[in-house]
Scaffold this motif. Structure first.
Motif, PDB file in Angstrom:
ATOM      1  N   ILE A 273       0.558   3.638   3.436  1.00 58.36           N
ATOM      2  CA  ILE A 273       1.803   3.107   3.431  1.00 58.36           C
ATOM      3  C   ILE A 273       2.659   4.175   3.881  1.00 58.36           C
ATOM      4  CG2 ILE A 273       3.760   2.491   2.351  1.00 58.36           C
ATOM      5  CD1 ILE A 273       1.284   1.827   0.084  1.00 58.36           C
ATOM      6  N   MET A 274       2.778   6.003   3.183  1.00 61.39           N
ATOM      7  CA  MET A 274       3.391   6.814   4.200  1.00 61.39           C
ATOM      8  C   MET A 274       3.024   6.597   5.511  1.00 61.39           C
ATOM      9  SD  MET A 274       3.357   8.716   0.217  1.00 61.39           S
ATOM     10  CE  MET A 274       3.205  10.501   1.476  1.00 61.39           C
ATOM     11  N   GLU A 275       1.856   6.485   6.070  1.00 58.82           N
ATOM     12  CA  GLU A 275       1.702   7.006   7.893  1.00 58.82           C
ATOM     13  C   GLU A 275       2.139   5.784   8.334  1.00 58.82           C
ATOM     14  OE1 GLU A 275       0.385   8.751  10.945  1.00 58.82           O
ATOM     15  OE2 GLU A 275       0.446   9.204   9.265  1.00 58.82           O
ATOM     16  N   ALA A 276       2.434   4.715   7.683  1.00 54.67           N
ATOM     17  CA  ALA A 276       2.717   3.645   8.553  1.00 54.67           C
ATOM     18  C   ALA A 276       4.133   3.987   8.907  1.00 54.67           C
ATOM     19  CB  ALA A 276       2.678   2.187   7.455  1.00 54.67           C
ATOM     20  N   ALA A 277       4.883   4.477   7.717  1.00 54.78           N
ATOM     21  CA  ALA A 277       6.077   4.682   7.031  1.00 54.78           C
ATOM     22  C   ALA A 277       6.845   5.753   7.960  1.00 54.78           C
ATOM     23  CB  ALA A 277       6.906   5.679   5.596  1.00 54.78           C
ATOM     24  N   ARG A 278       5.894   6.439   8.034  1.00 54.86           N
ATOM     25  CA  ARG A 278       5.791   7.556   9.312  1.00 54.86           C
ATOM     26  C   ARG A 278       6.133   7.434  10.608  1.00 54.86           C
ATOM     27  NH1 ARG A 278       3.550  10.815  12.537  1.00 54.86           N
ATOM     28  NH2 ARG A 278       1.853  10.033  12.184  1.00 54.86           N
ATOM     29  N   ILE A 279       5.331   6.746  10.905  1.00 54.07           N
ATOM     30  CA  ILE A 279       5.106   6.007  12.599  1.00 54.07           C
ATOM     31  C   ILE A 279       6.229   4.942  13.240  1.00 54.07           C
ATOM     32  CG2 ILE A 279       3.862   4.599  13.598  1.00 54.07           C
ATOM     33  CD1 ILE A 279       0.884   5.320  12.435  1.00 54.07           C
ATOM     34  N   GLN A 280       7.275   4.580  12.168  1.00 57.18           N
ATOM     35  CA  GLN A 280       7.764   3.987  12.118  1.00 57.18           C
ATOM     36  C   GLN A 280       9.637   4.255  12.008  1.00 57.18           C
ATOM     37  OE1 GLN A 280       6.987  -0.619  11.405  1.00 57.18           O
ATOM     38  NE2 GLN A 280       6.034   0.864   9.107  1.00 57.18           N
ATOM     39  N   GLY A 281       9.103   6.334  12.180  1.00 59.93           N
ATOM     40  CA  GLY A 281      10.485   6.131  11.510  1.00 59.93           C
ATOM     41  C   GLY A 281      11.489   6.075  10.318  1.00 59.93           C
ATOM     42  N   VAL A 282      10.152   5.520   9.004  1.00 58.09           N
ATOM     43  CA  VAL A 282      11.353   5.854   8.351  1.00 58.09           C
ATOM     44  C   VAL A 282      10.896   6.808   7.192  1.00 58.09           C
ATOM     45  CG1 VAL A 282      11.790   4.295   6.201  1.00 58.09           C
ATOM     46  CG2 VAL A 282      11.039   3.575   8.597  1.00 58.09           C
ATOM     47  N   ALA A 283      11.805   7.663   6.374  1.00 56.02           N
ATOM     48  CA  ALA A 283      11.344   8.888   6.138  1.00 56.02           C
ATOM     49  C   ALA A 283      10.827   8.087   4.583  1.00 56.02           C
ATOM     50  CB  ALA A 283      12.687   9.544   5.803  1.00 56.02           C
ATOM     51  N   ALA A 284      11.278   7.313   3.213  1.00 56.48           N
ATOM     52  CA  ALA A 284      10.866   7.346   2.244  1.00 56.48           C
ATOM     53  C   ALA A 284      10.470   5.719   1.896  1.00 56.48           C
ATOM     54  CB  ALA A 284      11.940   7.669   1.484  1.00 56.48           C
ATOM     55  N   VAL A 285       9.399   5.255   0.627  1.00 55.01           N
ATOM     56  CA  VAL A 285       8.883   4.556   0.628  1.00 55.01           C
ATOM     57  C   VAL A 285       9.475   3.992  -1.157  1.00 55.01           C
ATOM     58  CG1 VAL A 285       6.868   3.469   0.573  1.00 55.01           C
ATOM     59  CG2 VAL A 285       6.333   5.065   1.887  1.00 55.01           C
ATOM     60  N   ASP A 286       9.985   3.337  -1.307  1.00 47.19           N
ATOM     61  CA  ASP A 286      10.509   2.766  -2.285  1.00 47.19           C
ATOM     62  C   ASP A 286       9.438   1.228  -2.725  1.00 47.19           C
ATOM     63  OD1 ASP A 286      12.121   2.753  -5.136  1.00 47.19           O
ATOM     64  OD2 ASP A 286      14.028   2.257  -4.012  1.00 47.19           O
ATOM     65  N   THR A 287      10.173   1.637  -3.998  1.00 46.49           N
ATOM     66  CA  THR A 287       9.137   0.318  -5.136  1.00 46.49           C
ATOM     67  C   THR A 287       9.487   0.471  -6.424  1.00 46.49           C
ATOM     68  OG1 THR A 287       7.003  -0.890  -5.740  1.00 46.49           O
ATOM     69  CG2 THR A 287       6.679   1.423  -6.060  1.00 46.49           C
ATOM     70  N   TRP A 288       9.359  -1.241  -7.106  1.00 49.17           N
ATOM     71  CA  TRP A 288      10.018  -0.962  -8.693  1.00 49.17           C
ATOM     72  C   TRP A 288       9.115  -1.288  -9.542  1.00 49.17           C
ATOM     73  CZ3 TRP A 288      13.942  -5.114  -8.154  1.00 49.17           C
ATOM     74  CH2 TRP A 288      15.779  -4.672  -7.513  1.00 49.17           C
ATOM     75  N   ASN A 289       9.218  -1.188 -10.249  1.00 46.79           N
ATOM     76  CA  ASN A 289       8.062  -1.595 -11.901  1.00 46.79           C
ATOM     77  C   ASN A 289       6.416  -1.106 -11.617  1.00 46.79           C
ATOM     78  OD1 ASN A 289       7.448  -2.221 -13.655  1.00 46.79           O
ATOM     79  ND2 ASN A 289       6.030  -4.475 -13.093  1.00 46.79           N
ATOM     80  N   ILE A 290       6.698  -0.066 -10.988  1.00 47.19           N
ATOM     81  CA  ILE A 290       5.215   0.463 -10.969  1.00 47.19           C
ATOM     82  C   ILE A 290       4.348   0.924 -11.498  1.00 47.19           C
ATOM     83  CG2 ILE A 290       5.241   3.145 -10.364  1.00 47.19           C
ATOM     84  CD1 ILE A 290       3.928   3.500  -8.043  1.00 47.19           C
ATOM     85  N   PRO A 291       2.531   0.049 -11.882  1.00 46.97           N
ATOM     86  CA  PRO A 291       2.224  -0.575 -12.509  1.00 46.97           C
ATOM     87  C   PRO A 291       1.818   1.558 -12.842  1.00 46.97           C
ATOM     88  CG  PRO A 291       1.280  -1.308 -10.915  1.00 46.97           C
ATOM     89  CD  PRO A 291       2.187  -0.686 -10.706  1.00 46.97           C
ATOM     90  N   ASP A 292       1.449   1.469 -14.212  1.00 46.84           N
ATOM     91  CA  ASP A 292       1.427   2.963 -15.006  1.00 46.84           C
ATOM     92  C   ASP A 292      -0.125   3.168 -14.483  1.00 46.84           C
ATOM     93  OD1 ASP A 292       3.678   2.225 -16.600  1.00 46.84           O
ATOM     94  OD2 ASP A 292       2.443   1.461 -18.928  1.00 46.84           O
TER      95      ASP A 292
END
Length: 158
Positions: free
Chosen positions: A94-113
């Protein structure tokens, strides 16, 4: 997702989820395409998700996302399906795909414990949101501690 939801219920738990069927998932993509076309600069998404394939996973392991509204935008995960064993590798993809697309951060809600420790080890942080708050509340007879909120990584109410 329905089978996953049933598997989450333990004892007296009630599992609450919004499923992406009946046009709900399609709405998110259509909204996203209209929104990003108006952004300056325009951030077209080349990839809307990633999947782990061929590592002996018994169940599908994948994530999907949209762009957030803030500037610069973040990838907001809309669906995250992994196990504790596959999550670190999926998060790296996910982080690699974000970097390739020029997006600096990844965000999610309610990540499982079960994923929080791996996310922290890879540079993530967990915090209570002060904006874009959840818009659903439980008013049922069961105590709220028996409610399992499932599949609400991000939804169409962004």
């Amino acid at each position: 997702m329905k089978a996953d939801a049933r598997a989450l219920a333990k004892g007296d738990d009630v599992v609450l989820a919004f499923l992406p069927d009946e046009g709900v998932g399609l709405f998110t993509i259509q909204w996203q395409m209209a929104f990003t076309a108006k952004m300056e600069p325009v951030y077209p998404l080349a990839t809307w998700g990633v999947e782990l394939v061929g590592d002996g996973e018994e169940a599908p392991t994948y994530a999907t996302w949209i762009l957030g509204r803030e500037s610069p935008p973040s990838l907001f995960l809309t669906r995250l399906r992994a196990t504790p064993e596959t999550f670190p590798k999926l998060l790296r993809k996910i982080m690699e795909a974000a970097r390739i697309q020029g997006v600096a951060a990844v965000d999610t809600w309610n990540i499982p414990d079960q994923f929080k420790e791996a996310a922290l080890e890879l540079g993530g942080e967990t915090y209570e949101r002060e904006t874009q708050l959840p818009v659903a509340k439980w008013y049922g007879p069961e105590p709220s501690e028996n409610i399992v909120w499932a599949f609400n990584e991000r939804f169409s109410w962004i």
